[in-house]
Motif scaffolding. Structure first.
Motif, PDB file in Angstrom:
ATOM      1  N   CYS A 202      -4.238  12.101 -13.357  1.00  8.54           N
ATOM      2  CA  CYS A 202      -3.203  11.075 -13.244  1.00  8.54           C
ATOM      3  C   CYS A 202      -3.204  10.199 -14.486  1.00  8.54           C
ATOM      4  O   CYS A 202      -4.265   9.815 -14.983  1.00  8.54           O
ATOM      5  CB  CYS A 202      -3.443  10.216 -12.001  1.00  8.54           C
ATOM      6  N   CYS A 203      -2.003   9.851 -14.967  1.00  9.93           N
ATOM      7  CA  CYS A 203      -1.891   8.999 -16.154  1.00  9.93           C
ATOM      8  C   CYS A 203      -1.571   7.551 -15.799  1.00  9.93           C
ATOM      9  O   CYS A 203      -1.417   6.711 -16.684  1.00  9.93           O
ATOM     10  CB  CYS A 203      -0.822   9.548 -17.099  1.00  9.93           C
ATOM     11  N   GLY A 204      -1.454   7.237 -14.504  1.00 10.94           N
ATOM     12  CA  GLY A 204      -1.028   5.903 -14.099  1.00 10.94           C
ATOM     13  C   GLY A 204      -2.139   4.872 -14.086  1.00 10.94           C
ATOM     14  O   GLY A 204      -3.298   5.160 -14.399  1.00 10.94           O
ATOM     15  N   THR A 205      -1.778   3.642 -13.714  1.00 11.66           N
ATOM     16  CA  THR A 205      -2.756   2.566 -13.572  1.00 11.66           C
ATOM     17  C   THR A 205      -3.157   2.451 -12.106  1.00 11.66           C
ATOM     18  O   THR A 205      -2.360   2.743 -11.208  1.00 11.66           O
ATOM     19  CB  THR A 205      -2.198   1.220 -14.068  1.00 11.66           C
ATOM     20  N   HIS A 206      -4.392   2.010 -11.873  1.00 12.41           N
ATOM     21  CA  HIS A 206      -4.924   1.977 -10.513  1.00 12.41           C
ATOM     22  C   HIS A 206      -5.795   0.750 -10.289  1.00 12.41           C
ATOM     23  O   HIS A 206      -6.251   0.109 -11.240  1.00 12.41           O
ATOM     24  CB  HIS A 206      -5.736   3.246 -10.236  1.00 12.41           C
ATOM     25  N   VAL A 207      -6.032   0.455  -9.012  1.00 15.72           N
ATOM     26  CA  VAL A 207      -6.961  -0.608  -8.653  1.00 15.72           C
ATOM     27  C   VAL A 207      -8.381  -0.129  -8.935  1.00 15.72           C
ATOM     28  O   VAL A 207      -8.632   1.074  -9.071  1.00 15.72           O
ATOM     29  CB  VAL A 207      -6.815  -0.998  -7.166  1.00 15.72           C
ATOM     30  N   ALA A 208      -9.314  -1.066  -9.019  1.00 18.34           N
ATOM     31  CA  ALA A 208     -10.706  -0.707  -9.286  1.00 18.34           C
ATOM     32  C   ALA A 208     -11.423  -0.243  -8.022  1.00 18.34           C
ATOM     33  O   ALA A 208     -12.355   0.561  -8.087  1.00 18.34           O
ATOM     34  CB  ALA A 208     -11.446  -1.889  -9.898  1.00 18.34           C
ATOM     35  N   SER A 209     -10.985  -0.748  -6.873  1.00 19.93           N
ATOM     36  CA  SER A 209     -11.605  -0.344  -5.616  1.00 19.93           C
ATOM     37  C   SER A 209     -10.609  -0.517  -4.482  1.00 19.93           C
ATOM     38  O   SER A 209      -9.616  -1.241  -4.603  1.00 19.93           O
ATOM     39  CB  SER A 209     -12.870  -1.166  -5.337  1.00 19.93           C
ATOM     40  N   ALA A 210     -10.890   0.147  -3.360  1.00 17.20           N
ATOM     41  CA  ALA A 210      -9.944   0.175  -2.247  1.00 17.20           C
ATOM     42  C   ALA A 210      -9.682  -1.202  -1.650  1.00 17.20           C
ATOM     43  O   ALA A 210      -8.598  -1.449  -1.111  1.00 17.20           O
ATOM     44  CB  ALA A 210     -10.445   1.130  -1.165  1.00 17.20           C
ATOM     45  N   ALA A 211     -10.642  -2.116  -1.742  1.00 16.60           N
ATOM     46  CA  ALA A 211     -10.435  -3.456  -1.186  1.00 16.60           C
ATOM     47  C   ALA A 211      -9.247  -4.156  -1.837  1.00 16.60           C
ATOM     48  O   ALA A 211      -8.587  -4.989  -1.207  1.00 16.60           O
ATOM     49  CB  ALA A 211     -11.694  -4.298  -1.344  1.00 16.60           C
ATOM     50  N   ALA A 212      -8.955  -3.812  -3.093  1.00 12.22           N
ATOM     51  CA  ALA A 212      -7.824  -4.422  -3.802  1.00 12.22           C
ATOM     52  C   ALA A 212      -6.489  -3.989  -3.210  1.00 12.22           C
ATOM     53  O   ALA A 212      -5.458  -4.619  -3.472  1.00 12.22           O
ATOM     54  CB  ALA A 212      -7.875  -4.070  -5.282  1.00 12.22           C
ATOM     55  N   LEU A 213      -6.498  -2.928  -2.389  1.00 10.61           N
ATOM     56  CA  LEU A 213      -5.271  -2.521  -1.703  1.00 10.61           C
ATOM     57  C   LEU A 213      -4.913  -3.495  -0.579  1.00 10.61           C
ATOM     58  O   LEU A 213      -3.754  -3.557  -0.168  1.00 10.61           O
ATOM     59  CB  LEU A 213      -5.427  -1.109  -1.122  1.00 10.61           C
ATOM     60  N   ARG A 214      -5.923  -4.182  -0.037  1.00 10.33           N
ATOM     61  CA  ARG A 214      -5.755  -5.180   1.014  1.00 10.33           C
ATOM     62  C   ARG A 214      -5.297  -4.568   2.338  1.00 10.33           C
ATOM     63  O   ARG A 214      -5.916  -4.759   3.374  1.00 10.33           O
ATOM     64  CB  ARG A 214      -4.775  -6.279   0.596  1.00 10.33           C
ATOM     65  N   LEU A 215      -4.194  -3.833   2.304  1.00 11.99           N
ATOM     66  CA  LEU A 215      -3.612  -3.284   3.525  1.00 11.99           C
ATOM     67  C   LEU A 215      -2.767  -2.075   3.150  1.00 11.99           C
ATOM     68  O   LEU A 215      -2.261  -1.984   2.027  1.00 11.99           O
ATOM     69  CB  LEU A 215      -2.742  -4.350   4.200  1.00 11.99           C
ATOM     70  N   PHE A 216      -2.634  -1.150   4.096  1.00 12.90           N
ATOM     71  CA  PHE A 216      -1.808   0.037   3.877  1.00 12.90           C
ATOM     72  C   PHE A 216      -1.003   0.293   5.142  1.00 12.90           C
ATOM     73  O   PHE A 216      -1.538   0.213   6.250  1.00 12.90           O
ATOM     74  CB  PHE A 216      -2.676   1.258   3.560  1.00 12.90           C
ATOM     75  N   ALA A 217       0.287   0.598   4.997  1.00 10.93           N
ATOM     76  CA  ALA A 217       1.129   0.836   6.172  1.00 10.93           C
ATOM     77  C   ALA A 217       2.157   1.921   5.887  1.00 10.93           C
ATOM     78  O   ALA A 217       2.786   1.931   4.826  1.00 10.93           O
ATOM     79  CB  ALA A 217       1.837  -0.447   6.590  1.00 10.93           C
ATOM     80  N   ILE A 218       2.296   2.837   6.834  1.00  5.00           N
ATOM     81  CA  ILE A 218       3.370   3.830   6.792  1.00  5.00           C
ATOM     82  C   ILE A 218       4.556   3.238   7.541  1.00  5.00           C
ATOM     83  O   ILE A 218       4.452   2.889   8.723  1.00  5.00           O
ATOM     84  CB  ILE A 218       2.920   5.157   7.422  1.00  5.00           C
ATOM     85  N   LEU A 219       5.674   3.100   6.865  1.00  4.24           N
ATOM     86  CA  LEU A 219       6.855   2.476   7.458  1.00  4.24           C
ATOM     87  C   LEU A 219       7.616   3.447   8.351  1.00  4.24           C
ATOM     88  O   LEU A 219       8.099   3.079   9.420  1.00  4.24           O
ATOM     89  CB  LEU A 219       7.780   1.953   6.355  1.00  4.24           C
ATOM     90  N   SER A 220       7.731   4.699   7.896  1.00  2.69           N
ATOM     91  CA  SER A 220       8.450   5.706   8.670  1.00  2.69           C
ATOM     92  C   SER A 220       8.243   7.068   8.033  1.00  2.69           C
ATOM     93  O   SER A 220       7.721   7.182   6.918  1.00  2.69           O
ATOM     94  CB  SER A 220       9.953   5.387   8.733  1.00  2.69           C
ATOM     95  N   ALA A 221       8.666   8.100   8.760  1.00  4.93           N
ATOM     96  CA  ALA A 221       8.635   9.469   8.241  1.00  4.93           C
ATOM     97  C   ALA A 221       9.867  10.188   8.766  1.00  4.93           C
ATOM     98  O   ALA A 221      10.261   9.997   9.923  1.00  4.93           O
ATOM     99  CB  ALA A 221       7.364  10.186   8.681  1.00  4.93           C
TER     100      ALA A 221
END
Length: 246
Positions: A202-221
């Motif tokens: 991957c060439c993108g930028t990322h957080v250093a650790s998962a805690a920086a994500l704070r929260l994750f939610a799937i809105l729909s599929a």
């Protein structure tokens, strides 16, 4: 005009840098815009499904950042007051970078869970302004599956699993158990690892650790061209979405 060598990519070398100074190598006029080439940059150019960083250059607002061979073009409106040979201040829109890094890392975590737990492949990724999507290789995704995927993501965030970047030559990159084919023609490949769980180029930028994500939610599929399109948010976007009840 100065010789254009490969730009120093501070967005990789020093991702926490929100400001800095660079030497102007060249300015190319392009209609009502000017494309500025620097010897180094803190601004990530558009690529890999991730929009570019924005901010200001010499006090002028950036409108776009793109790669052009070894150079990175920093587009501004009109004609800047600075010229080739000048040193200019770079100021990053840090909130935009943080948001994009959260969404991109959230996508890696989502794709990794689907691959590892269900054998489902990610076919495409789009990072939008309010939500992001991935297209996946399954005909549907029911409520129970969504809930389980979110629960696994919550575990990674709560346990603060690390996101690590390995920059290596292709012969070393091939030693990682990656879930997607390696890009061809690259002298250095960046492998983004989620703490022993997932590895992908991957060439993108990322957080250093998962805690920086704070929260994750799937809105729909929803069904999409025989597969499934998943809408999701991560980080500050997810916190805001939960606060307003989606």
């Amino acid at each position: 005009m100065f010789p254009v060598h490969e730009v120093v990519k501070l967005f990789y070398d020093d991702p926490a840098a929100a400001s800095g100074e660079a030497l102007v190598l060249e300015i190319r006029e392009s209609g009502q815009f000017s494309d500025v080439i620097l010897d180094r940059t803190i601004f990530y150019p558009e690529g890999g499904g991730q929009p570019c960083d924005l901010g200001s250059l010499g006090g002028i607002v950036l409108t776009q950042v793109v790669e052009d061979g070894q150079a990175i073009l920093h587009r501004v409106e009109g004609r800047p007051s600075f010229k080739a040979g000048d040193r200019v201040a770079m100021v990053l829109d840090a909130a935009r970078r943080r948001d994009h890094s959260q969404q991109h890392s959230g996508q890696h975590l989502l794709s990794a869970i689907l691959e590892r737990e269900y054998g489902i492949h990610t076919l495409g990724f789009h990072l939008g302004q309010t939500y992001s999507t991935i297209d996946i290789s399954c005909p549907s995704m029911d409520a129970d599956m969504i809930a389980r995927v979110e629960k696994i993501a919550e575990f990674f965030i709560a346990e603060d699993h690390g996101f690590r970047v390995h920059a290596c030559p292709p012969e070393d990159a091939s030693s990682f158990p990656i879930r997607k084919r390696l890009p061809l023609g690259e002298s250095v490949i960046r492998i983004v690892e989620i703490d022993g769980y997932d590895w992908v180029a991957c060439c993108g930028t990322h957080v250093a650790s998962a805690a920086a994500l704070r929260l994750f939610a799937i809105l729909s599929a929803e069904k999409y061209k025989g597969n499934t399109r998943v809408y999701f948010v991560a980080g500050d976007r997810a916190v805001a979405a939960m606060a307003r009840g989606f």
